[in-house]
Design an enzyme around this catalytic site. Structure first.
Site, PDB file in Angstrom:
ATOM      1  N   ARG A  44       7.315 -23.171  -3.255  1.00 56.52           N
ATOM      2  CA  ARG A  44       7.295 -24.122  -4.356  1.00 56.52           C
ATOM      3  C   ARG A  44       6.309 -23.625  -5.396  1.00 56.52           C
ATOM      4  O   ARG A  44       5.142 -23.365  -5.068  1.00 56.52           O
ATOM      5  CB  ARG A  44       6.845 -25.453  -3.740  1.00 56.52           C
ATOM      6  CG  ARG A  44       6.852 -26.601  -4.615  1.00 56.52           C
ATOM      7  CD  ARG A  44       6.574 -27.832  -3.781  1.00 56.52           C
ATOM      8  NE  ARG A  44       5.157 -28.099  -3.656  1.00 56.52           N
ATOM      9  CZ  ARG A  44       4.640 -29.314  -3.676  1.00 56.52           C
ATOM     10  NH1 ARG A  44       5.428 -30.366  -3.796  1.00 56.52           N
ATOM     11  NH2 ARG A  44       3.352 -29.505  -3.561  1.00 56.52           N
ATOM     12  N   THR A  75       5.209 -25.903 -11.593  1.00 55.45           N
ATOM     13  CA  THR A  75       6.448 -26.642 -11.919  1.00 55.45           C
ATOM     14  C   THR A  75       6.982 -27.438 -10.731  1.00 55.45           C
ATOM     15  O   THR A  75       7.825 -28.318 -10.904  1.00 55.45           O
ATOM     16  CB  THR A  75       7.554 -25.667 -12.347  1.00 55.45           C
ATOM     17  OG1 THR A  75       7.889 -24.843 -11.213  1.00 55.45           O
ATOM     18  CG2 THR A  75       7.095 -24.764 -13.489  1.00 55.45           C
ATOM     19  N   ASP A 115      -2.178 -29.362   2.623  1.00 51.60           N
ATOM     20  CA  ASP A 115      -1.240 -28.237   2.543  1.00 51.60           C
ATOM     21  C   ASP A 115      -0.952 -27.731   3.954  1.00 51.60           C
ATOM     22  O   ASP A 115      -1.806 -27.088   4.584  1.00 51.60           O
ATOM     23  CB  ASP A 115      -1.828 -27.112   1.667  1.00 51.60           C
ATOM     24  CG  ASP A 115      -0.784 -26.042   1.389  1.00 51.60           C
ATOM     25  OD1 ASP A 115      -0.170 -25.531   2.357  1.00 51.60           O
ATOM     26  OD2 ASP A 115      -0.562 -25.724   0.213  1.00 51.60           O
ATOM     27  N   ASP A 121      -1.129 -23.825   4.667  1.00 43.57           N
ATOM     28  CA  ASP A 121      -2.509 -23.320   4.685  1.00 43.57           C
ATOM     29  C   ASP A 121      -3.241 -23.764   5.945  1.00 43.57           C
ATOM     30  O   ASP A 121      -3.996 -22.987   6.544  1.00 43.57           O
ATOM     31  CB  ASP A 121      -3.267 -23.813   3.443  1.00 43.57           C
ATOM     32  CG  ASP A 121      -2.874 -23.029   2.194  1.00 43.57           C
ATOM     33  OD1 ASP A 121      -2.341 -21.909   2.333  1.00 43.57           O
ATOM     34  OD2 ASP A 121      -3.111 -23.541   1.084  1.00 43.57           O
TER      35      ASP A 121
HETATM   36  C1  PRP Z   1       5.377 -26.541   1.245  1.00 47.31           C
HETATM   37  C2  PRP Z   1       6.075 -27.157   2.438  1.00 47.31           C
HETATM   38  C3  PRP Z   1       7.491 -27.276   1.945  1.00 47.31           C
HETATM   39  C4  PRP Z   1       7.315 -27.563   0.484  1.00 47.31           C
HETATM   40  C5  PRP Z   1       7.569 -29.020   0.258  1.00 47.31           C
HETATM   41  O1  PRP Z   1       5.618 -25.195   1.210  1.00 47.31           O
HETATM   42  O2  PRP Z   1       5.970 -26.405   3.601  1.00 47.31           O
HETATM   43  O3  PRP Z   1       8.253 -26.093   2.125  1.00 47.31           O
HETATM   44  O4  PRP Z   1       5.960 -27.240   0.147  1.00 47.31           O
HETATM   45  O5  PRP Z   1       7.521 -29.331  -1.073  1.00 47.31           O
HETATM   46  P1  PRP Z   1       8.793 -29.822  -1.883  1.00 47.31           P
HETATM   47  O6  PRP Z   1       9.466 -30.863  -1.067  1.00 47.31           O
HETATM   48  O7  PRP Z   1       8.178 -30.395  -3.135  1.00 47.31           O
HETATM   49  O8  PRP Z   1       9.657 -28.642  -2.179  1.00 47.31           O
HETATM   50  P2  PRP Z   1       4.956 -24.176   0.183  1.00 47.31           P
HETATM   51  O9  PRP Z   1       5.847 -23.951  -0.995  1.00 47.31           O
HETATM   52  O10 PRP Z   1       3.554 -24.630  -0.123  1.00 47.31           O
HETATM   53  O11 PRP Z   1       4.972 -22.829   0.966  1.00 47.31           O
HETATM   54  P3  PRP Z   1       4.303 -22.449   2.373  1.00 47.31           P
HETATM   55  O12 PRP Z   1       5.159 -23.071   3.436  1.00 47.31           O
HETATM   56  O13 PRP Z   1       4.371 -20.975   2.346  1.00 47.31           O
HETATM   57  O14 PRP Z   1       2.887 -22.965   2.410  1.00 47.31           O
HETATM   58  N1  URA Z   2       3.492 -29.230   0.745  1.00 43.78           N
HETATM   59  C1  URA Z   2       2.479 -29.486   1.600  1.00 43.78           C
HETATM   60  O1  URA Z   2       2.122 -28.632   2.413  1.00 43.78           O
HETATM   61  N2  URA Z   2       1.868 -30.677   1.522  1.00 43.78           N
HETATM   62  C2  URA Z   2       2.223 -31.645   0.635  1.00 43.78           C
HETATM   63  O2  URA Z   2       1.625 -32.737   0.627  1.00 43.78           O
HETATM   64  C3  URA Z   2       3.287 -31.359  -0.238  1.00 43.78           C
HETATM   65  C4  URA Z   2       3.900 -30.141  -0.168  1.00 43.78           C
END
Ligand code: PRP
Ligand code: URA
Length: 208
Positions: free
Chosen positions: A103, A107, A199, A202
């Protein structure tokens, strides 16, 4: 319209409390995400179809039931990986596909960067797995990628959702049932679920 199931179980609540606590360290966080993934699977699989077969017990031949379709787990990279082990523990025959979607932090739009699926995924019951359903953009994009392979039997499995993400997913994919361990209040201006757990990627991988 798809069904939304928010799991109601004391063990899941107990483990979610640990995940929400900002003092929970990486090791315990990772183990607990996996454990909730395992517990949630019991409910997700409740309506899996079975077929009858004959089995010979040490005593006599009897009717028994086995899963009709193969199961494929599709984690959304990265955070979805955290739930795979727990789900796999109780569906050990499941195969695993991967979709990479991140994500954009500004944006909040999803960006696809990877896809690898078992060759015969079309006939499987597919679990698209991601702990966080925030805007719903990542889950929706991942499900579209799976549907492009001809899959029709898809469930979304997450830990924490919010009304915004559920609405988006139901609008984009009204045929995909949604299973969550918790339904939170809202998304804040940065796109984080409130109260949420921060997050998830993370915290799973110790990257912040
Ligand atoms: C996080 C989470 C989802 C997404 C959710 O991933 O694990 O995949 O955000 O957000 P959304 O519903 O608004 O799309 P991120 O993009 O942070 O990547 P990561 O899993 O590598 O931390
Ligand atoms: N992705 C995450 O990991 N946490 C949130 O709260 C939203 C998106």
């Amino acid at each position: 319209m798809s069904k939304v199931v928010v799991l109601d179980h004391p063990l899941i609540d107990h483990k979610m409390a640990k995940l929400r606590d900002k003092h929970t360290g990486t090791k315990e966080f990772r183990e607990t995400v996996s454990e909730v993934g395992m517990l949630i699977t019991y409910e997700i699989s409740r309506d899996f179809e079975t077929v009858e077969k004959e089995v010979e017990t040490p005593i006599q031949i009897t009717k028994a039931y086995e899963l009709k379709k193969p199961v494929v787990i599709v984690p959304i990279l990265r955070a979805g990986l955290g739930m795979v082990e727990g789900i796999h523990n109780i569906i050990p025959t499941a195969r695993i596909g991967h979709v990479g979607v991140y994500r954009d932090e500004e944006t909040l739009e999803p960006h696809e960067y990877f896809a690898k699926f078992p060759i015969d995924i079309k006939d499987a019951a597919v679990l698209v797995v991601d702990p966080m359903l925030a805007t719903g953009g990542s889950a929706s994009a991942a499900i579209t990628m799976v549907k492009k392979r001809g899959v029709t039997d898809i469930r979304f499995v997450g830990l924490v959702g919010c009304p915004e993400g559920v609405k988006r997913l139901q609008e984009d994919h009204p045929d995909v049932d949604i299973f969550l361990a918790a339904m939170d209040e809202y998304l804040n201006e940065k796109g984080y679920i409130v109260p949420g757990l921060g997050d998830c990627g993370d915290r799973l991988f110790g990257t912040k």
